[in-house]
Design an enzyme around this catalytic site. Structure first.
Site, PDB file in Angstrom:
ATOM      1  CG  ASP A  96     -30.664  19.137  25.171  1.00 48.99           C
ATOM      2  OD1 ASP A  96     -29.660  19.866  25.034  1.00 48.99           O
ATOM      3  OD2 ASP A  96     -31.771  19.406  24.643  1.00 48.99           O
ATOM      4  CB  ALA A 114     -28.523  21.794  27.298  1.00 50.47           C
ATOM      5  CG  ASP A 115     -26.668  16.705  25.814  1.00 49.06           C
ATOM      6  OD1 ASP A 115     -25.926  16.521  26.796  1.00 49.06           O
ATOM      7  OD2 ASP A 115     -27.722  16.086  25.642  1.00 49.06           O
ATOM      8  CG  LEU A 116     -25.021  19.264  20.410  1.00 47.69           C
ATOM      9  CD1 LEU A 116     -25.671  19.570  19.068  1.00 47.69           C
ATOM     10  CD2 LEU A 116     -23.980  18.159  20.260  1.00 47.69           C
ATOM     11  CB  ALA A 160     -19.913  19.089  23.666  1.00 52.84           C
TER      12      ALA A 160
END
Length: 394
Positions: free
Chosen positions: A141, A169-171, A174
């Site tokens: 992230d 970025a991660d979420l 997703a």
């Protein structure tokens, strides 16, 4: 009434945040999510974070893996791949987040699994995507925030770079992957075939930078940090009352006129620097300097009450401890107690969207490592997809 994704099977071959969060969202909507983990260690997030509740699994793992079943498979072994291929025959979706090329070396790339199940929707989540000169770079992230521009525009001018503390970025990856998966499932109803979804942290962070890229292309200059302010409206930021900070959102001309009336500074509308929203954005720093003495004359609570009464958005700045027990969070069931075989129960964030006909529910607590091996293998054996003798021997 059945949950929307009941009957959809998802194979979660992912670790840490983006992939597990994506699969949890699908599980919350009713999908049967089977989490496939490495033997002995499992998802590396089981061992992350510097604190524990009662058991050995980290609170981070617990937060990202409800509504799943767990089985461990050594995907480097023939037996492990045989079981995986049997599961693929029963699956609708597979999510993996290995670095590009790793899935191919393990014999679980899209082309290989597509030959086994042409209806499979296969989602790859990586740092930079499956193609391009950065594809093989490790991606986290922080890295994605840095190279997407997010880090450069966050924080305050003249200070060290400030990462967005939320893993955008991660979420983001997703959530983009989950909507692509659902779109592919709908498309499959027409074509009868699945497809490969290629999502990345880099593109998610960049795609969420709507205001920042708009400013870049509109002005020809890259956005700089502006603290809590907004790039499109002013005043829209944190301001200081006599006893601390709170936020206001004067996002259009009507709200601006209401704001200056409450503040008793209607004369500012005659200042050409502040006559329009565009002018206020350009002169935001001077505007806040001019408003600051007035805000300092009353407390946060007094200003918030007066502004809300006039229809001007305003709010206190709550920390997370305050936010999760706020009357709105309680009314919206945004904290729930999740039962667990080791923890007893633990607090978890609730469901951020509500479905009227098929409300989500925690059907399964986050699984213990390999907790569901026997029942998953038995299901495969019952379908004739796995040798019952080998299953029994294992």
């Amino acid at each position: 009434m059945k949950l929307p994704l009941e009957g959809i099977r998802v194979l979660d071959i992912s670790q840490v945040m983006a992939g597990p969060f994506c699969c949890m969202l699908l599980g919350d909507m009713g999908a049967d999510v089977i989490k496939i983990e490495p033997p002995e260690t499992g998802d590396s997030t089981r061992h992350s974070m510097g604190f524990r509740l009662k058991g050995s699994d980290s609170p981070g793992f617990l937060a990202l893996n409800r509504n799943k079943r767990s089985i461990t498979l050594d995907l480097k072994s023939e037996d492990g791949r045989e079981t995986l291929y049997a599961l693929v025959k029963t699956a609708d979706v597979l999510v993996e987040n290995a670095r590009p090329g790793v899935a191919g070396r393990l014999g679980m790339d899209y082309e290989t699994l597509r030959a086994i199940n042409p209806r499979l929707v296969y989602a790859s989540i990586s740092g930079f995507g499956q193609t391009g000169p950065w594809a093989q770079r490790p991606g986290f992230d922080l890295i994605a925030q840095a190279v997407s521009g997010v880090l450069s525009s966050n924080g305050f001018p003249g200070m060290e770079p400030a990462k967005n503390s939320i893993a955008v970025a991660d979420l983001g990856a997703a959530m983009f992957a989950s909507y692509a998966i659902l779109s592919a499932i709908i498309g499959r109803q027409t074509t009868g075939e699945g497809q490969h979804i290629d999502a990345s942290l880099f593109e998610a962070a960049l795609a969420l930078s709507i205001w920042e890229t708009t400013e870049l292309w509109g002005t020809g200059k890259s956005p700089v940090p502006i603290g809590s302010a907004n790039r499109m409206s002013a005043p829209y930021q944190a301001v200081a009352a006599s006893d601390g900070w709170f936020v206001i959102g004067s996002a259009n001309q009507g709200l601006w006129l209401k704001l200056i009336k409450v503040l008793g500074v209607e004369n500012l509308q005659d200042d050409e620097r502040y006559a329009t929203n565009a002018a206020r954005v350009v002169n935001r720093i001077a505007l806040i300097d001019d408003l600051a003495p007035t805000f300092a004359t009353r407390t946060r609570e007094e200003w918030i009450e007066a502004l809300l009464a006039a229809g001007v958005p305003a709010a206190p700045i709550l920390d997370y401890g305050e936010a999760v027990v706020s009357e709105q969070a309680v009314a919206r069931d945004m904290v729930q107690m999740v039962p667990h075989p080791v923890e007893g129960e633990f607090r978890s964030l609730g469901f951020p969207v509500k479905l009227s006909g098929t409300p989500q529910q925690v059907r399964r607590p986050p699984p213990l490592l390999n907790e569901h091996e026997d029942e998953i293998l038995a299901e495969l054996a019952e379908k004739g997809l796995l040798n019952p003798a080998r299953t029994a021997a294992e």
